[in-house]
Design an enzyme around this catalytic site. Structure first.
Site, PDB file in Angstrom:
ATOM      1  N   HIS A  79       0.831  -1.209   0.000  1.00  0.00           N
ATOM      2  CA  HIS A  79       0.000   0.000   0.000  1.00  0.00           C
ATOM      3  C   HIS A  79       0.868   1.262   0.000  1.00  0.00           C
ATOM      4  CE1 HIS A  79      -3.774   2.138   1.834  1.00  0.00           C
ATOM      5  NE2 HIS A  79      -3.153   2.892   0.938  1.00  0.00           N
ATOM      6  N   HIS A  81       1.486   5.163  -2.269  1.00  0.00           N
ATOM      7  CA  HIS A  81       1.001   6.126  -3.256  1.00  0.00           C
ATOM      8  C   HIS A  81       2.210   6.723  -3.964  1.00  0.00           C
ATOM      9  CE1 HIS A  81      -3.195   6.047  -1.836  1.00  0.00           C
ATOM     10  NE2 HIS A  81      -2.635   5.767  -0.673  1.00  0.00           N
ATOM     11  N   LEU A  82       2.386   6.371  -5.236  1.00  0.00           N
ATOM     12  CA  LEU A  82       3.533   6.882  -5.987  1.00  0.00           C
ATOM     13  C   LEU A  82       3.163   8.152  -6.764  1.00  0.00           C
ATOM     14  CD1 LEU A  82       5.180   3.556  -7.248  1.00  0.00           C
ATOM     15  CD2 LEU A  82       5.713   4.895  -5.196  1.00  0.00           C
ATOM     16  N   ARG A  83       1.879   8.517  -6.753  1.00  0.00           N
ATOM     17  CA  ARG A  83       1.395   9.808  -7.290  1.00  0.00           C
ATOM     18  C   ARG A  83       1.558   9.955  -8.800  1.00  0.00           C
ATOM     19  NH1 ARG A  83      -1.696  10.364  -3.037  1.00  0.00           N
ATOM     20  NH2 ARG A  83      -0.755  11.323  -1.192  1.00  0.00           N
ATOM     21  N   ASP A 171      -8.831   2.903  -3.263  1.00  0.00           N
ATOM     22  CA  ASP A 171      -8.256   3.512  -2.064  1.00  0.00           C
ATOM     23  C   ASP A 171      -8.219   5.027  -2.160  1.00  0.00           C
ATOM     24  OD1 ASP A 171      -6.999   3.751   0.463  1.00  0.00           O
ATOM     25  OD2 ASP A 171      -5.121   4.120  -0.577  1.00  0.00           O
ATOM     26  N   HIS A 198     -10.493   0.453   1.193  1.00  0.00           N
ATOM     27  CA  HIS A 198     -10.429   1.575   2.135  1.00  0.00           C
ATOM     28  C   HIS A 198     -11.817   1.652   2.762  1.00  0.00           C
ATOM     29  CE1 HIS A 198      -9.597   6.067   2.951  1.00  0.00           C
ATOM     30  NE2 HIS A 198     -10.886   5.921   3.218  1.00  0.00           N
ATOM     31  N   HIS A 251      -5.308  -0.387   5.904  1.00  0.00           N
ATOM     32  CA  HIS A 251      -5.116   0.474   7.082  1.00  0.00           C
ATOM     33  C   HIS A 251      -6.177   0.346   8.184  1.00  0.00           C
ATOM     34  CE1 HIS A 251      -7.812   2.899   4.684  1.00  0.00           C
ATOM     35  NE2 HIS A 251      -6.867   3.433   3.928  1.00  0.00           N
ATOM     36  N   ASP A 325       1.033   2.840   3.774  1.00  0.00           N
ATOM     37  CA  ASP A 325       0.134   3.849   3.200  1.00  0.00           C
ATOM     38  C   ASP A 325       0.919   5.141   2.934  1.00  0.00           C
ATOM     39  OD1 ASP A 325      -2.061   5.165   2.214  1.00  0.00           O
ATOM     40  OD2 ASP A 325      -3.164   5.256   4.112  1.00  0.00           O
TER      41      ASP A 325
END
Ligand SMILES: [Zn+2]
Ligand SMILES: [Zn+2]
Length: 452
Positions: A79, A81-83, A171, A198, A251, A325
């Site tokens: 989990h 977030h590489l954006r 998510d 999520h 999460h 996360d």
């Protein structure tokens, strides 16, 4: 049928296969039953041998003096977030996976709530291509469950799977409609791919900005009740049971949620769950600090009894894995008053050290449990768990458990600096990471011993 390794199944920039000797390392792989000193011999990217310490002498191997260091199965984060695409000012594949490598990870799974969201086969293919050009560690991609994350219409899940999506998640948002969730589980039967959730009932979380409890009342801030999470977990577990589906709960933050997962598993539901380092180490008391925006995330930090329930879930296996996360944000989104600040914190570079410092050193959990759960995120997505068993693909985190360092003092590999433990002194540091058979990270200040 054996699952694929992270190096086989996920995408990364090609690297030279490692041929290394970790001389006199303390080797700990609780799942494989390994806990002893060894010379770890790595040849052509595989663990060739765990030999008696100090007995291997081979000029063809680069030698690392690992006396006093611990070799663990490298960690796996399901989990992050590489954006990419769309928010490269916060992170991209290169910076995000460099952060993962520095944190001891041999693989990560990137979330699909990008700008725009990852909803088409072309989106998945473009990301996989970008990972093959720039990812320091093997990287997998989820696609969204609903088109554009709008919650109304399912994506073409079969086509997304054919393009290489590892699974599905909206998510950032819950799947509001039980009907849509049920349909997704029906399609999953045809195309596979774990659905990661999520869990949050927007009717209950409303405009909440922190955990609902005595601290939110004292600060006069709107709270998010813990049942906002657990009621949705119960709903989706029931749907998964009814449809024979496979779900992964992201999460976990509340005691009620741990209980909901435990009950679902006992009832035979194929369910796995993760908890994040910040929820394991902090409570909503952190929101009283001057630096409160650094502790704003969704789900929010909760009460001490919730934190204790998460730790108990780690111990009894209800919580399969630790997932960061990792959620990079730009300073202008975080350095504002609490109520307006963006939700989310970074975590890849500090997960091991923070939990080692806060939970292992005081004796709350065993080192072996931490190591087991940090590598536990691969199996829920159908991948082989990283292991140090001879013959395996080399995925190793070499750590100095005595190293003391201050988070952020030398900057971050991540493009963003919104670490939840910025400025803290931590004990324990990753010095070398081997991912998918190749060396992905070496700590600059770590001397690599004597090469032959
Ligand atoms: Zn989320
Ligand atoms: Zn997330």
């Amino acid at each position: 049928m054996s699952a694929a390794t992270v190096g086989e199944a996920l995408d990364a920039r090609p690297v030279e296969s490692a041929s290394l000797l970790l001389r006199e390392a303390t080797v700990l792989d609780p799942v494989a039953g390994i806990d002893a000193h060894h010379d770890v011999v790595i040849r052509d990217g595989r663990i060739a041998e765990l030999a008696a310490p100090g007995t291997v002498d081979d000029d063809s191997l680069e030698t690392i003096d690992a006396a006093g260091l611990h070799a663990f199965p490298a960690f796996f984060d399901p989990h992050v977030h590489l954006r990419v695409p769309g928010q490269e000012h916060k992170e991209d594949i290169e910076t995000g996976t460099r952060a993962a490598a520095a944190g001891g990870y041999c693989g990560v799974i990137a979330m699909a709530n990008t700008t725009p969201p990852v909803s088409t086969a072309a989106d998945v293919e473009a990301l996989r291509e970008a990972a093959r050009e720039g990812a320091s560690v093997p990287t997998g991609f989820l696609a969204t469950v609903t088109r554009g994350m709008e919650g109304a219409e399912l994506t073409d899940m079969s086509e997304l799977r054919e393009a290489g999506a590892l699974g599905f998640s909206d998510d950032g948002l819950p799947i509001r409609s039980a009907r849509i969730m049920r349909r997704a589980l029906q399609y999953q039967r045809l195309c596979g791919g774990t659905i990661a959730l999520h869990e949050e009932d927007p009717e209950l979380s409303g405009e909440g900005v922190m955990h609902e409890g005595p601290v939110s009342a004292a600060l006069g801030l709107t709270g998010v009740p813990s049942v906002s999470e657990s009621t949705m977990i119960a709903r989706d577990a029931e749907l998964a049971r009814y449809e024979g589906g496979r779900i992964h709960v992201q999460h976990l933050s509340a005691a009620e949620s741990v209980e909901a997962v435990r009950a679902a598993r006992a009832a035979g539901v194929e369910i796995s769950a993760e908890a994040s380092p910040h929820h394991l180490c902090l409570t909503d008391e952190a929101v009283r600090s001057l630096d409160a925006s650094r502790h704003k995330m969704n789900p929010p930090l909760r009460a001490e009894s919730d934190r204790e329930a998460l730790i108990e879930g780690l111990r009894d296996g209800t919580v399969d894995c630790i997932a960061t996360d990792h959620a990079p944000h730009a300073p202008e989104e975080k350095e504002v008053p609490f109520e307006g600040a963006a939700m989310g914190v970074t975590g890849l570079e500090t997960a091991f050290a923070a939990i080692h410092t806060d939970l292992v050193l005081p004796g709350t959990i065993e080192l072996s449990l931490l190591v087991e759960r940090l590598a536990g995120g691969a199996a829920p997505f159908g991948l082989e768990r990283p292991t140090l068993a001879p013959g395996s693909e080399a995925n190793i985190a070499l750590c100095d458990l005595a190293a003391e360092w201050t988070v952020g003092e030398d900057g971050y590999e991540s493009r963003s600096s919104n670490s939840w433990c910025a400025g803290r002194e931590l004990t324990g540091r990753v010095v070398v990471t081997i991912a998918g058979g190749g060396v992905a990270f070496r700590l600059r200040s770590f001397s690599m011993g004597v090469a032959s």
